[in-house]
Scaffold this active site. Structure first.
Site, PDB file in Angstrom:
ATOM      1  N   HIS A 106      34.487 -39.825  -2.609  1.00 43.70           N
ATOM      2  CA  HIS A 106      35.856 -40.293  -2.540  1.00 43.70           C
ATOM      3  C   HIS A 106      36.246 -41.636  -2.217  1.00 43.70           C
ATOM      4  CE1 HIS A 106      36.707 -35.859  -2.520  1.00 43.70           C
ATOM      5  NE2 HIS A 106      36.055 -35.806  -1.222  1.00 43.70           N
ATOM      6  N   ASP A 112      29.629 -27.735  -0.208  1.00 45.53           N
ATOM      7  CA  ASP A 112      30.799 -27.002   0.198  1.00 45.53           C
ATOM      8  C   ASP A 112      31.663 -26.257  -0.611  1.00 45.53           C
ATOM      9  OD1 ASP A 112      31.418 -29.334  -1.203  1.00 45.53           O
ATOM     10  OD2 ASP A 112      32.637 -30.609   0.261  1.00 45.53           O
TER      11      ASP A 112
END
Ligand SMILES: [Zn+2]
Length: 380
Positions: free
Chosen positions: A128, A252
């Protein structure tokens, strides 16, 4: 040859006890591999230099991280994404983040100079982080620095991101770059951070048709996920024929993850890792660099990354977890950990919802492939 990359300094990348990006997950993984009889014997990286960071980050941003690290107050958290709930400043942050980048960059070096065919970097995957901003627990973008290094040496790179969140930082940094193919499979940004990664984000200028996004519906389970993966990834790699493959192997997308809503099992992850290796063999002479990434459920993350490690090394997968490992971590964390490496068969979602989600994902995948064809095989 497989090389492991790791340094104990990675454990210093720690936003504090209440933050989900906890180094405990990494300690559990290393301890589990040790107890399974496959202790990690890694090469240790150096932290990267300022010059290395400046190949993808702005000077203002790197200076802001250094200043915050020295304890200078962050006057405008929004500007650089520092001092926010996601990215609180902690002492030693700059150095710890540089070690993570150093590990991924070392992996790129090892591949480029044929020292290894496969590298597993037991950390990093900070997908990110943007050119001029920290975001989503990510300070410096190790993946982008490593990819930039390979590009600067004349190589082409395919980047595959299976973290449940869109790989927005890597995509943005290389959005107009024709020598980088990015593929991100993630839960749709309509429901999940960072809110991007739609099918229409195809890249710009010469990079167009080389940024691929598969935004999956919440509650997507393993079969539908694997179908989408197999429909897009080998076709894209067969077309692009990269010199190297870089895989961000976030954990995740597992059903137990507290921050997202996909429903993968450990079995699905094992299949995904096998396919990544298979595609690397088929499309880029086996040259692949894996990093870790997100993944916040202590019940599943150590098992998933252990599966990654065992699969890459060709070690057999034990069906039971070592009792001593379980006991130690149950006591330390006050949680009940599973006894088996693999998950029981999931009961959710029920069949009608499962089919509805699978149909939706199929239409997303088809829409992506349809929109790519003119760029891949047409005259655009
Ligand atoms: Zn994630």
């Amino acid at each position: 040859m497989v090389i492991d990359v790791y340094d104990p300094n990675y454990l210093a990348y720690d936003f504090g006890p209440a933050h989900p990006f906890s180094p405990v997950r990494l300690e559990m993984l290393l301890d589990l591999l040790h107890e399974l009889g496959h202790p990690v014997g890694p090469m240790a990286p150096q932290p990267v230099s300022r010059e290395d960071l400046l190949t993808v980050h702005s000077e203002e941003y790197v200076s802001a991280v250094e200043e915050a690290d020295r304890g200078e107050p962050v006057t405008d958290p929004d500007r650089f994404g520092l001092g926010t709930p996601d990215n609180p400043v902690f002492p030693g942050m700059d150095q710890a983040a540089r070690y993570l980048v150093g590990g991924t960059l070392l992996g790129a070096h090892l591949l480029f100079y044929d020292k290894a065919q496969t590298v597993i970097q037991l950390g990093g995957g900070m997908h990110h982080a943007q050119r001029d901003r920290a975001s989503g627990f990510c300070v410096y973008n190790d993946l982008a620095v490593a990819i930039r290094y390979l590009l600067d040496h004349g190589a082409t790179v395919a980047y595959l991101d299976i973290d449940v969140h869109h790989g927005d930082g890597v995509q943005t940094i290389f959005y107009d770059e024709p020598s980088v193919l990015t593929i991100s499979l993630h839960e749709s940004g309509q429901y999940l951070f960072p809110g991007t990664g739609e099918v229409h984000e195809l890249g710009k200028l010469h990079g167009r048709g080389r940024k691929l996004n598969v935004p999956l519906a919440p509650f997507t389970e393993a079969d539908s996920y694997l179908r989408a993966f197999s429909a897009v990834v080998p076709q894209a790699l067969a077309w692009f024929r990269p010199d190297f493959l870089v895989v961000q192997a976030g954990a995740d997308a597992h059903a137990g993850d507290p921050l997202a809503d996909l429903l993968l099992t450990t079995q699905a992850f094992e299949t995904l890792f096998q396919r990544c290796l298979e595609y690397a063999d088929k499309f880029c002479r086996g040259r692949v660099l894996f990093t870790l990434g997100g993944g916040y459920d202590v019940h599943s993350v150590p098992r998933i990354w252990a599966l990654l490690y065992l699969t890459i090394h060709g070690h057999p997968v034990a069906s039971e977890l070592p009792a001593s490992w379980r006991q130690r971590w149950q006591e330390r964390l006050g949680v009940d950990l599973p006894a088996a490496m693999h998950d029981p068969n999931p009961a959710y979602p029920p069949v009608p919802l499962r089919e509805e989600i699978a149909d939706h994902n199929r239409s997303i995948t088809n829409r992506l492939l349809d929109s790519l064809m003119p760029y891949w095989y047409g005259s655009v």
